[in-house]
Design a protein around this motif. Sequence first.
Motif, PDB file in Angstrom:
ATOM      1  N   VAL A   1       0.867  -1.180   0.000  1.00 63.87           N
ATOM      2  CA  VAL A   1       0.000   0.000   0.000  1.00 63.87           C
ATOM      3  C   VAL A   1       0.903   1.228   0.000  1.00 63.87           C
ATOM      4  CG1 VAL A   1      -1.677   1.359   1.305  1.00 63.87           C
ATOM      5  CG2 VAL A   1      -1.916  -1.132   1.157  1.00 63.87           C
ATOM      6  N   VAL A   2       0.681   2.095  -0.987  1.00 56.00           N
ATOM      7  CA  VAL A   2       1.431   3.339  -1.086  1.00 56.00           C
ATOM      8  C   VAL A   2       0.560   4.443  -0.506  1.00 56.00           C
ATOM      9  CG1 VAL A   2       2.566   4.956  -2.658  1.00 56.00           C
ATOM     10  CG2 VAL A   2       2.559   2.494  -3.171  1.00 56.00           C
ATOM     11  N   VAL A   3       1.053   5.161   0.484  1.00 57.92           N
ATOM     12  CA  VAL A   3       0.268   6.217   1.111  1.00 57.92           C
ATOM     13  C   VAL A   3       0.751   7.562   0.588  1.00 57.92           C
ATOM     14  CG1 VAL A   3      -0.429   7.284   3.271  1.00 57.92           C
ATOM     15  CG2 VAL A   3      -0.023   4.809   3.162  1.00 57.92           C
ATOM     16  N   GLY A   4      -0.161   8.276  -0.078  1.00 57.68           N
ATOM     17  CA  GLY A   4       0.195   9.598  -0.596  1.00 57.68           C
ATOM     18  C   GLY A   4       0.169   9.621  -2.108  1.00 57.68           C
ATOM     19  N   GLY A   5      -0.672  10.496  -2.677  1.00 58.14           N
ATOM     20  CA  GLY A   5      -0.840  10.572  -4.130  1.00 58.14           C
ATOM     21  C   GLY A   5      -0.169  11.779  -4.730  1.00 58.14           C
ATOM     22  N   GLY A   6       0.947  12.196  -4.147  1.00 63.28           N
ATOM     23  CA  GLY A   6       1.752  13.234  -4.794  1.00 63.28           C
ATOM     24  C   GLY A   6       2.699  12.595  -5.788  1.00 63.28           C
TER      25      GLY A   6
ATOM     26  N   VAL B   1      -6.063   7.510   5.464  1.00 68.41           N
ATOM     27  CA  VAL B   1      -5.688   6.377   6.315  1.00 68.41           C
ATOM     28  C   VAL B   1      -6.159   6.678   7.726  1.00 68.41           C
ATOM     29  CG1 VAL B   1      -3.736   5.104   7.297  1.00 68.41           C
ATOM     30  CG2 VAL B   1      -3.688   5.807   4.896  1.00 68.41           C
ATOM     31  N   THR B   2      -6.787   5.687   8.354  1.00 67.84           N
ATOM     32  CA  THR B   2      -7.244   5.884   9.728  1.00 67.84           C
ATOM     33  C   THR B   2      -6.420   5.071  10.725  1.00 67.84           C
ATOM     34  OG1 THR B   2      -8.902   4.157   9.372  1.00 67.84           O
ATOM     35  CG2 THR B   2      -9.610   6.443   9.074  1.00 67.84           C
ATOM     36  N   ARG B   3      -5.796   3.990  10.229  1.00 66.56           N
ATOM     37  CA  ARG B   3      -5.035   3.133  11.145  1.00 66.56           C
ATOM     38  C   ARG B   3      -4.124   2.234  10.323  1.00 66.56           C
ATOM     39  NH1 ARG B   3      -9.015  -0.316  14.072  1.00 66.56           N
ATOM     40  NH2 ARG B   3      -8.044  -2.214  13.284  1.00 66.56           N
TER      41      ARG B   3
ATOM     42  N   HIS C   1      -6.031   0.635   7.249  1.00 67.00           N
ATOM     43  CA  HIS C   1      -7.457   0.988   7.283  1.00 67.00           C
ATOM     44  C   HIS C   1      -7.618   2.399   6.723  1.00 67.00           C
ATOM     45  CE1 HIS C   1      -8.755  -2.158  10.335  1.00 67.00           C
ATOM     46  NE2 HIS C   1      -7.436  -2.289  10.296  1.00 67.00           N
ATOM     47  N   CYS C   2      -8.602   2.558   5.818  1.00 69.84           N
ATOM     48  CA  CYS C   2      -8.896   3.885   5.273  1.00 69.84           C
ATOM     49  C   CYS C   2     -10.381   4.135   5.416  1.00 69.84           C
ATOM     50  CB  CYS C   2      -8.599   4.000   3.790  1.00 69.84           C
ATOM     51  SG  CYS C   2      -7.108   3.245   3.253  1.00 69.84           S
TER      52      CYS C   2
ATOM     53  N   ASP D   1       2.513   8.082  12.898  1.00 68.30           N
ATOM     54  CA  ASP D   1       1.737   8.170  14.148  1.00 68.30           C
ATOM     55  C   ASP D   1       0.601   7.152  14.142  1.00 68.30           C
ATOM     56  OD1 ASP D   1       3.333  10.241  14.957  1.00 68.30           O
ATOM     57  OD2 ASP D   1       1.847  11.828  14.609  1.00 68.30           O
ATOM     58  N   LEU D   2      -0.056   7.016  12.972  1.00 69.62           N
ATOM     59  CA  LEU D   2      -1.192   6.088  12.888  1.00 69.62           C
ATOM     60  C   LEU D   2      -0.742   4.635  13.033  1.00 69.62           C
ATOM     61  CD1 LEU D   2      -3.156   7.783   9.963  1.00 69.62           C
ATOM     62  CD2 LEU D   2      -3.840   7.671  12.365  1.00 69.62           C
TER      63      LEU D   2
END
Lengths: 412, 525
Positions: B9-14, B171-173, B185-186, B215-216
Amino acid sequence: MRDVVVIGAGLAGLTAALRLARAGRSVTLVARGVGGLSLAQGTIDILGYTPERVLRPLDAVAAVPPEHPYAGLGPDAVAAAVTWLRDELGSELLVGDPAVNLHLPTALGALRPTALAQPSMVAADARGGLTYAVVGVRQLKDFPADLVAGNLARSTAPDGGPLGATAAWVDLPARPGEADPSGLTYARSLDDAAFADRFAVAVRDAAGAGDVVLLPGVLGVRPGAGRRLAELIGRPVAEVPLLPPSVPGLRLADALRARVAAAGVRILLGSAVTGFTADGDRVATVTVAAAGGPRALAASDFVYAPGGFESGALAVDSRGAIAETVFGLPLTAADAAGLVGPRYWAPHPLFEVGVRTDAAGRPVAGDKVVHPNLYVAGGILAGPEPWREKSGDGIAVATAVRAAAMIEGGAR
Amino acid sequence: MRRLAADVVVVGGGSTGAGVVRDAAMRGYTAVLVDRSDLAQGTTGRFHGLLHSGGRYVVSDPGSATECARENAVLSRIQAPAIERTGGLFVSVPGDDPGYGDRFLAGAAATGVPAREIPVAEALRREPRLNRGISRAIEVEDASVDGWQLVWGAVNSARAYGAKVLTYHPVTRIDIADGRVRAVHCHDQRRDEEVVIECAFVLNCAGPWAGRITDLAGLPPVPVIPGRGIMIALNHRVVNTVVNRLIYPTDGDILVPVHTVSVIGTTDVKESDPDHLPIPAAEVQQMLDAGERLIPGFRRARAVHAWAGSRPLIRDDRVAADDTRHMSRGMAVVDHLTRDGVAGLLTIGGGKLTTYRLMAEHIVDAMGDQRGERRPCRTADEEIPYAEGSRHYVVTHRLADREADRLDDQIVCECELMSRRMFTDLLHREPLATLDDLRRQLRLGMGPCQGGFCAGRAAGIAVTERVVDAERATGLLRLFLKNRWIGLWPILYGAQVRQTALDHWLYAGTLDIEHLPTPDQEVVR
C-alpha cells in the motif's frame, strides 16, 4: 468651453448628461469605454438586501445607515429619479413600481430582487405556486436550464409559497455551423422575424410543463421581441439576464445613449480622462487621451461618474495603496491592508471604499468640499458592496439626478 | 466495510507516491495507492513548475545537481507531454557577485550539469524584458513541468500495470502485529465506508504529512519539517525561458514560464502544520521585489493567483533545525525495521519533484531488500502513454485544438481554452470529482478571470450531463469560488482588483449566488 463635462458612460453618466442637456446646458460626455450597462443585468435595482430580502425598497431606503449613499437623498428623491428614468425610457423598456421589488430568476436559479425590469422579464416574478418551464438553447453556454430549473424547484417564493420548474432544451443554431455564439450574436438573429418564428416554434415544441416559459436573456437587441415570442409560444415568456455581454443591459445602454445624443450632448467614447487642471480650487479642464495627443476639455462644471473598482477608477497598487485615479480624491480608506481577508463569503471592506460627498454630491476631505464645481455620481461613492445589496442602479440614477439638479440650480 | 489485499500500500498521491505505485506495479507487485484527497493536491500541486536542470544545486548540493540533470533527461523522454523544454538562464543582476558565475561553471562541469555561458546581449535578445543591467548569463537545460500531468501520467501507467488508486481515502489506522505491518485501514469519504487493505508493506510517501502516517502506526515520531514556500503567478509570460538568479540559492530567485502564466518563487519558512500554510503579505512583497530585480516593471504586471506549498524535508542533524533550505534535498528512506523494529514500513522524505522517479526507485529497492529479492526497476526505460502523444508540451497546443474544433464545440473556459468536450469527457470519467479536482487536470478557472465566467458554466454542464443534481452543483460551485479566493486575496492589487470586482458583480450581483437555497452542509469534497 462647455457648461458641463460628464465623465463616464454608464447609467450615472448617461443620466446626468441627459438631464443637463434637457435643461439647456451644453454638455460633453467623455468616457474611456462604453459604460458598465452592458455588463449588468438590464434591470434597475434600488435596494435588494439589507441583508434580509427587501420587499419594499423605498421603505428600506428610508432606513439606511447615515454613511450609505442613499442617506443623503431619501426615498422620495430616489423614487423620483427612478420613476423619471422609467418614464423617460417608456414601457417598452422598463416597467414596475419603485416601491415594490420584483423577484426574478437568475441564470443560476436564484430569485433576485429588483425594482424595475424590462417587460420581457416580469412574467417570471416569483410568487407562491408559480411554475417555470425553463428552456435552454444548446448553443448558449451561459443559460444552464437544468441547474436553473433544479434550483428554482427547491426554492421558496418570497411570499412563502412553493415554486416548480421543468427543464428542456432547443437545439437551434442562429447561423449554420455556429456552436458557440455570444448571447449578443444570438440576440441579433432573434431581431430577424423569420428566425424568431422558427425559434418560437422550437421553444413551443420543446418546453415542459410550467406557467411561464423561462428563456435566456437574448430575446432581441431591440426591445419588443419577447411579446411576439409569447404570442407564438402561447404562454407567458420571461428572459433571464446572462453573463456579459448582457443583451438586456445593452438595450438600456443603447436607448439612453440615443437619447443623450438626440439631446445634443457631444459624446467622446474610447477617450480616457487622464488628469485635470485647476483654477484655485475649481476644476478648470480635464485632460483627455484623444487620438493625436492629450486634449484639454474646459467647462464650468464637471460630473464625475466613472464607476468604482470594476472600471479601474478606483485602484490598488502592488503595495496596497488605494487611489482615485483621475482627481486623486480623498477616499474612505487609503490602504488596502486588512480590508480583504480569507473568507470569500464574508464582506470585503475594500469594495466599500470610495468617495464621500457633501449633501450636493461634491467630494469632501473631512468636512471640506474639495472642488466646488466637481460632482460625483454612481459607483465611485463609498458604501456597501453594491453587488451584494443590489443598489448600484438606484444609487447611480439618484446621485446623477442630484448632480444635474445642483448644477442646474447653480449650487456653489 | 470493504476488504482488499495487496503486496504493498502506497500512502500519498503526490509525485513520490505516484512514482512509487508505478514502479511497484511495473516490478510485478500488486499495489494500492491511497490519498486523503485528490492526486497531486499537496506539495506536488503547489510548486513553481520548474523541472530542474540541476543548475540551482551545482554549488550548494552537488549530489542533487547530478541527480537532477539525469532525471531531467529521463523525464523529458518518458513524460514529454507534461514537460515544456523552455530552457533556462542563470543571470547576474546588478549587485550580484559576478564571480559566483565561475564557481557555478566549475560546479556544473564537476556535477555533469550542462551549462554554457552566453553573451549578455544574446540573453537580452532571447528575453527582452530581463533587467538590462545583467552582467553574466549562463544557459542551462531547465524546463517547466505540469505536476498534475506528471502524476496523472504515472498513475495511469500504474493502473495499466494493475495498480489500484483510491483517492479521498484517508488512512485511519495501520495494523501492526508481531513486528510486521498487516493492514491499512482507510475511510472512503465519498461512500462513507471503511476500507481495509491487507498488505505486507506500507510505503509512506505522504511528504509533509509522513509523520502523521507513522503516528497512525503507533511509531515514534518521524521528524518531518514542513518548509513553506510561496509562489505568485502572473497572468501571462513575462519570460519564455526559466530565469534564475546566478547566486547561491535564496528566496525569490526563480521565474518559471509554465502554461500561460509565469510563476515567481519562492520563500522558505519553517512551519508546524502543512494543512495551514499562510501567504504572508510581507512575503508577497518580498517576491515582488525579487521579481522587480529580474524584470523591471514586475510590480505593474498582473498577478492572478498565489499559493503556498510545503517541502517534505526530513530533519538532518548536520544543519540547524530552522534552516530548511540547507537541509539535504537528497531523499532519505527511513527503514522502520532498523529504526523501530517494525517490518514492512518504509518512509521517504526529502527529494524534489524533478527526482520523483529516482526516489521511487530507491524506496522500492529498499522494499526489495527487506523482502530479500531484487526485481529490476524499469521506470526509466518505458515511455508513459499520454493521449497527447509523445511530443513535448508547447504553450500554444490548445489554441491549435480550438482552431480545429471551433465549429462544433464550445469553449467553456476562455482563459485556458478548455472546451466543453474536454470537460464532459473527464467529468464522466471522474463523476465524484469536485470542480477543483477537474481543474487540476484541465486548468479550468486558472486564467485571469479565476473562474468568473467558466465556473458557473461548469456547474451547469455537470447537471445537464446528469452527473450531479442542482443542489450538489451549487455546492461544488460555492466550494470552487471559495477555494479560488484563497489564492486571490493575498495578491489583490492592480488589474486583478478590477477583475475581482467584475467577478463579484457577476456572481453576487447578476447571478445572486448568495441567495440560492442554502445547503444543510457546505460541499467540501
